[in-house]
Design a protein around this motif. Structure first.
Motif, PDB file in Angstrom:
ATOM      1  N   ILE A   4      21.477  21.375 -18.557  1.00 25.78           N
ATOM      2  CA  ILE A   4      22.713  20.482 -18.534  1.00 25.78           C
ATOM      3  C   ILE A   4      23.757  21.142 -17.602  1.00 25.78           C
ATOM      4  O   ILE A   4      23.904  22.300 -17.617  1.00 25.78           O
ATOM      5  CB  ILE A   4      23.322  20.404 -20.052  1.00 25.78           C
ATOM      6  CG1 ILE A   4      22.548  19.813 -20.903  1.00 25.78           C
ATOM      7  CG2 ILE A   4      24.700  19.654 -20.035  1.00 25.78           C
ATOM      8  CD1 ILE A   4      22.790  19.707 -22.424  1.00 25.78           C
ATOM      9  N   HIS A   5      24.111  20.359 -16.836  1.00 18.97           N
ATOM     10  CA  HIS A   5      25.121  20.651 -15.450  1.00 18.97           C
ATOM     11  C   HIS A   5      26.452  21.335 -16.122  1.00 18.97           C
ATOM     12  O   HIS A   5      26.888  21.025 -17.212  1.00 18.97           O
ATOM     13  CB  HIS A   5      25.133  19.835 -14.397  1.00 18.97           C
ATOM     14  CG  HIS A   5      24.002  19.524 -13.794  1.00 18.97           C
ATOM     15  ND1 HIS A   5      23.328  20.122 -12.886  1.00 18.97           N
ATOM     16  CD2 HIS A   5      23.222  18.067 -14.054  1.00 18.97           C
ATOM     17  CE1 HIS A   5      22.335  19.541 -12.611  1.00 18.97           C
ATOM     18  NE2 HIS A   5      22.174  18.243 -13.087  1.00 18.97           N
ATOM     19  N   PRO A   6      27.312  21.801 -15.366  1.00 19.98           N
ATOM     20  CA  PRO A   6      28.509  22.775 -15.723  1.00 19.98           C
ATOM     21  C   PRO A   6      29.196  21.195 -15.694  1.00 19.98           C
ATOM     22  O   PRO A   6      29.180  20.161 -15.142  1.00 19.98           O
ATOM     23  CB  PRO A   6      28.943  23.471 -14.760  1.00 19.98           C
ATOM     24  CG  PRO A   6      27.569  23.904 -13.983  1.00 19.98           C
ATOM     25  CD  PRO A   6      26.477  22.831 -14.225  1.00 19.98           C
ATOM     26  N   ALA A   7      30.472  21.380 -16.626  1.00 17.30           N
ATOM     27  CA  ALA A   7      31.317  20.069 -16.910  1.00 17.30           C
ATOM     28  C   ALA A   7      32.873  20.674 -17.055  1.00 17.30           C
ATOM     29  O   ALA A   7      32.949  21.945 -17.594  1.00 17.30           O
ATOM     30  CB  ALA A   7      30.839  19.218 -18.195  1.00 17.30           C
ATOM     31  N   LEU A 102      29.794  26.284 -18.548  1.00 15.85           N
ATOM     32  CA  LEU A 102      28.863  26.670 -18.012  1.00 15.85           C
ATOM     33  C   LEU A 102      27.535  25.863 -18.063  1.00 15.85           C
ATOM     34  O   LEU A 102      27.570  25.154 -19.134  1.00 15.85           O
ATOM     35  CB  LEU A 102      28.346  28.233 -18.216  1.00 15.85           C
ATOM     36  CG  LEU A 102      29.351  29.292 -18.000  1.00 15.85           C
ATOM     37  CD1 LEU A 102      28.975  30.739 -18.545  1.00 15.85           C
ATOM     38  CD2 LEU A 102      29.849  29.228 -16.561  1.00 15.85           C
ATOM     39  N   ALA A 103      26.690  25.950 -16.987  1.00 14.56           N
ATOM     40  CA  ALA A 103      25.384  25.126 -17.240  1.00 14.56           C
ATOM     41  C   ALA A 103      24.542  25.860 -18.400  1.00 14.56           C
ATOM     42  O   ALA A 103      24.762  26.921 -18.673  1.00 14.56           O
ATOM     43  CB  ALA A 103      24.736  25.352 -16.044  1.00 14.56           C
ATOM     44  N   LYS A 104      24.034  24.938 -19.088  1.00 15.76           N
ATOM     45  CA  LYS A 104      23.229  25.491 -20.474  1.00 15.76           C
ATOM     46  C   LYS A 104      21.854  24.596 -20.310  1.00 15.76           C
ATOM     47  O   LYS A 104      21.778  23.873 -19.761  1.00 15.76           O
ATOM     48  CB  LYS A 104      24.071  25.343 -21.323  1.00 15.76           C
ATOM     49  CG  LYS A 104      24.704  23.650 -21.863  1.00 15.76           C
ATOM     50  CD  LYS A 104      25.572  23.510 -22.886  1.00 15.76           C
ATOM     51  CE  LYS A 104      25.880  22.071 -23.066  1.00 15.76           C
ATOM     52  NZ  LYS A 104      26.930  21.664 -24.081  1.00 15.76           N
ATOM     53  N   THR A 105      21.143  25.318 -21.218  1.00 13.92           N
ATOM     54  CA  THR A 105      19.942  24.822 -21.693  1.00 13.92           C
ATOM     55  C   THR A 105      19.533  24.794 -23.101  1.00 13.92           C
ATOM     56  O   THR A 105      19.698  25.962 -23.694  1.00 13.92           O
ATOM     57  CB  THR A 105      18.652  25.626 -20.870  1.00 13.92           C
ATOM     58  OG1 THR A 105      18.702  25.757 -19.507  1.00 13.92           O
ATOM     59  CG2 THR A 105      17.121  25.030 -21.202  1.00 13.92           C
ATOM     60  N   SER A 106      19.136  24.043 -23.749  1.00  7.55           N
ATOM     61  CA  SER A 106      18.949  23.741 -25.253  1.00  7.55           C
ATOM     62  C   SER A 106      17.735  24.891 -25.681  1.00  7.55           C
ATOM     63  O   SER A 106      16.961  25.163 -25.167  1.00  7.55           O
ATOM     64  CB  SER A 106      18.480  22.462 -25.605  1.00  7.55           C
ATOM     65  OG  SER A 106      17.284  22.281 -25.204  1.00  7.55           O
ATOM     66  N   SER A 146      25.678  30.064 -12.882  1.00  5.79           N
ATOM     67  CA  SER A 146      25.921  28.860 -12.603  1.00  5.79           C
ATOM     68  C   SER A 146      27.150  28.323 -11.535  1.00  5.79           C
ATOM     69  O   SER A 146      27.182  27.307 -10.655  1.00  5.79           O
ATOM     70  CB  SER A 146      25.407  27.755 -13.366  1.00  5.79           C
ATOM     71  OG  SER A 146      26.441  27.949 -14.603  1.00  5.79           O
ATOM     72  N   LEU A 147      28.152  29.081 -11.785  1.00  8.01           N
ATOM     73  CA  LEU A 147      29.265  29.193 -11.165  1.00  8.01           C
ATOM     74  C   LEU A 147      30.030  30.078 -10.348  1.00  8.01           C
ATOM     75  O   LEU A 147      29.661  31.371 -10.904  1.00  8.01           O
ATOM     76  CB  LEU A 147      30.444  28.564 -12.260  1.00  8.01           C
ATOM     77  CG  LEU A 147      30.235  27.249 -12.958  1.00  8.01           C
ATOM     78  CD1 LEU A 147      31.073  27.161 -13.876  1.00  8.01           C
ATOM     79  CD2 LEU A 147      30.207  25.990 -11.930  1.00  8.01           C
TER      80      LEU A 147
END
Length: 618
Positions: A4-7, A102-106, A146-147
């Motif tokens: 999931i991209h940063p938001a 931040l970008a995340k992965t389940s 990621s940032l």
């Protein structure tokens, strides 16, 4: 697992010195805190007042706490496991605060073994409730790399500069129009700006450092300074050729913000090359002719059977039947031969024109194979070239009108302040003939707010004159009160001559580059890429995209530690050198970022490459 991209979580602007406009109770601290928030937007469409006050209160506390240790350097970034918090102080007492997830992965939760032990019934019930609650909450692994802090701060600063350019500074609006007007303008601008921030795109260091200079900057600058010297005082010249710019010496001395150049570049619509325009026109012609042919074929087949099929049968069955193939002599021909067909006009009850009987039969008799051959791409291209030759040889205005229609057929929207461009002639790269020494330019003007050199917070309304021909443009920054004093006819002729000289220079350089063949060593050997930043402008190697984490980390070290001059780093896979260096040439400070892709290069070789860049740079 899917990433999931940063938001963006929320964005707020506040001023701790503001007070409520109406009298409130001294015990109502929330009212005083809320009066200091002049803009707030959140990923949650309906954030509660308490949550908003907690988020802003946390940002204030972090800033105040950091000022205890560094009174002159407050907090800028805060890292946590799942988010980044950025604090930006663009003007005294005004703060822009953003929180980004931040970008995340389940994460896959491991299955728990069954509990064989026996316990009390109440303990079992509580344990099941906890397991159900934890199962409902998803678990993620967050990616801290990621940032980049510098990229986030640079983007927030660009948003502020863009608002300041189009509306004015926060301080000037607050002093002249009041807090309510400031809140309204912030709401209109930053709500759209915040949620158009695409954090899923990879960051590029060149975008954060400044505007890209034209590759022929050393050759174009003398022409631009000569043109600028012929203009009245107060006109600052900027040459634009998206995505590149060339500022004149007078423009750079005026210290205009980089947001002005970005804003002017956005006013230039994308230019469609001539061969691409011909291809798009050809495709539209093929589409229109194909649709006309299909409609004509359907009209021939379905003529006379609009209400129903033949003898009450379905129309699909009637279309596949031909009574001439029933081998009945003179059957259903009403005394006529089997070959000629009844024109469509007779079946519809309209008497055909005797003189046009032949043309009517041509319309009704559709040969699909012949039609496709007739409208092939080769034939259409030949017709277009003949048409272009005829237009350019007889009436140049007709060619201009044709190109204008072709340019308007695109789907790209045009800015409302910039009129639609006049296209080039058939050969866009060839210089203009002596019969037409001055081109017809597109003229537009826009208003911006620029700060005076003494006080950056006091912004004043200025007018920018925009003269464009195809993809080349010249912008003139003038005082809004003295524009009528300038002779625009003389300025337009001089601008047309300047654009002609620049285009000739670009064409000559392209011809020279195409005639020069690179050696096999240069083709096979990996190229060294560099990026040089100075005065809000950048110069880089062709097609170099600076996305490396090493370059961002080097830039951040140069920003945080003034005593650091050079940063050398080398990766493992691949083993590329990355260098970030601060130096000065002619009293002007600059930053050099270098990427060396050769595996056998040593540290001394990298230093020699930097020295060559120091000598070859302009």
């Amino acid at each position: 697992m899917s990433r999931i991209h940063p938001a963006l979580l929320y964005l707020t602007i506040y001023n701790p010195t503001l007070r409520p406009s109406e009298e409130v109770s001294k015990d109502d601290e929330d009212a005083e805190e809320q009066a200091q928030i002049i803009f707030y937007t959140s990923q949650e469409r309906a954030a509660s007042r308490d949550k908003m006050l907690r988020q802003v209160g946390l940002a204030k506390a972090l800033v105040n706490f950091s000022e205890i240790f560094h009174p002159t350097d407050s907090c800028h970034n805060v890292h946590s496991q799942s988010r980044r918090m950025i604090m930006l102080n663009p003007e005294p007492d005004f703060w822009i605060h953003a929180a980004v997830e931040l970008a995340k992965t389940s994460r896959m939760l491991p299955s728990k073994p069954k509990d064989k032990g026996k316990g009390k019934g109440n303990d079992k019930g509580k344990g099941k409730e906890k397991e159900q609650a934890s199962a409902l909450q998803p678990s993620y692994d967050y990616h801290d790399g990621s940032l980049h802090d510098y990229a986030l701060r640079a983007h927030l600063l660009r948003g502020y500069e863009q608002f300041k350019l189009t509306h004015g500074s926060f301080t000037s609006i607050l002093n002249s129009l009041g807090q309510e007007a400031l809140e309204l303008q912030l709401e209109r601008f930053f709500t759209i700006w915040a949620w158009s921030w695409d954090l899923s795109k990879s960051f590029e260091l060149s975008d954060d450092l400044g505007l890209s200079l034209h590759p022929l900057y050393p050759s174009i600058l003398p022409l631009l300074d000569t043109f600028s010297s012929q203009l009245p005082a107060g006109l600052d010249v900027l040459f634009l050729s998206p995505p590149h710019v060339v500022p004149s010496t007078r423009y750079r001395k005026s210290n205009h913000p980089p947001a002005l150049s970005r804003h002017l570049l956005s006013l230039i619509p994308p230019h469609l090359p001539q061969h691409e325009a011909d291809d798009s026109l050809e495709a539209s012609i093929l589409t229109e002719k194909g649709a006309t042919a299909n409609a004509a074929a359907k009209e021939v087949v379905s003529a006379g059977n609009s209400t129903g099929g033949f003898l009450g049968m379905p129309s699909s069955l009637a279309m596949s039947m031909d009574v001439r193939k029933w081998s009945w002599p003179d059957a259903l021909t009403f005394g006529k031969g089997a070959e000629p067909k009844t024109p469509v006009t007779e079946q519809e009850g309209i008497k055909p024109n005797p003189s046009g009987a032949e043309s009517t039969s041509i319309v009704t008799e559709v040969d699909r194979v012949a039609l496709e051959d007739a409208i092939s791409s080769t034939d259409v291209r030949g017709l277009l070239e003949k048409a272009n030759d005829g237009l350019s040889g007889t009436d140049p205005d007709a060619g201009r009108e044709r190109g204008s229609e072709m340019d308007h057929s695109g789907d790209t929207p045009r800015p409302s302040r910039v009129p639609s461009p006049f296209p080039a002639d058939d050969s866009s790269t060839a210089p203009y003939e002596s019969e037409n020494p001055h081109r017809q330019l597109d003229f537009a003007c826009t208003f911006v707010f620029l700060a005076e050199s003494g006080d950056p917070l006091q912004t004043h309304r200025r007018q920018v004159i925009h003269l464009r021909c195809q993809a080349l443009a010249v912008a003139l920054t003038a005082d809004a009160d003295h524009v009528e004093d300038y002779d625009m006819h003389v300025i337009s002729e001089a601008t047309s001559q300047l654009l002609q000289e620049v285009e000739n220079l670009i064409v000559a350089e392209a011809t020279r580059a195409s005639d020069t063949l690179p050696s096999a060593t240069k083709i096979l050997q990996p190229k060294d890429n560099h990026l040089i930043s100075f005065g809000h402008f950048t110069a880089a190697s062709p097609d170099f995209v600076a996305k490396s984490d090493y370059l961002y980390e080097g830039k951040q070290l140069l920003e945080q530690e003034p005593h650091i001059i050079e940063v050398f780093s080398r990766g493992q896979q691949p083993q590329h050198w990355h260098v970030s260096k601060r130096d000065s040439i002619g009293g002007e400070e600059r930053e050099v970022f270098l990427e060396v892709a050769r595996k056998e290069t040593s540290l001394s070789d990298v230093d020699n490459i930097i020295q060559r860049l120091h000598l070859d740079s302009f």
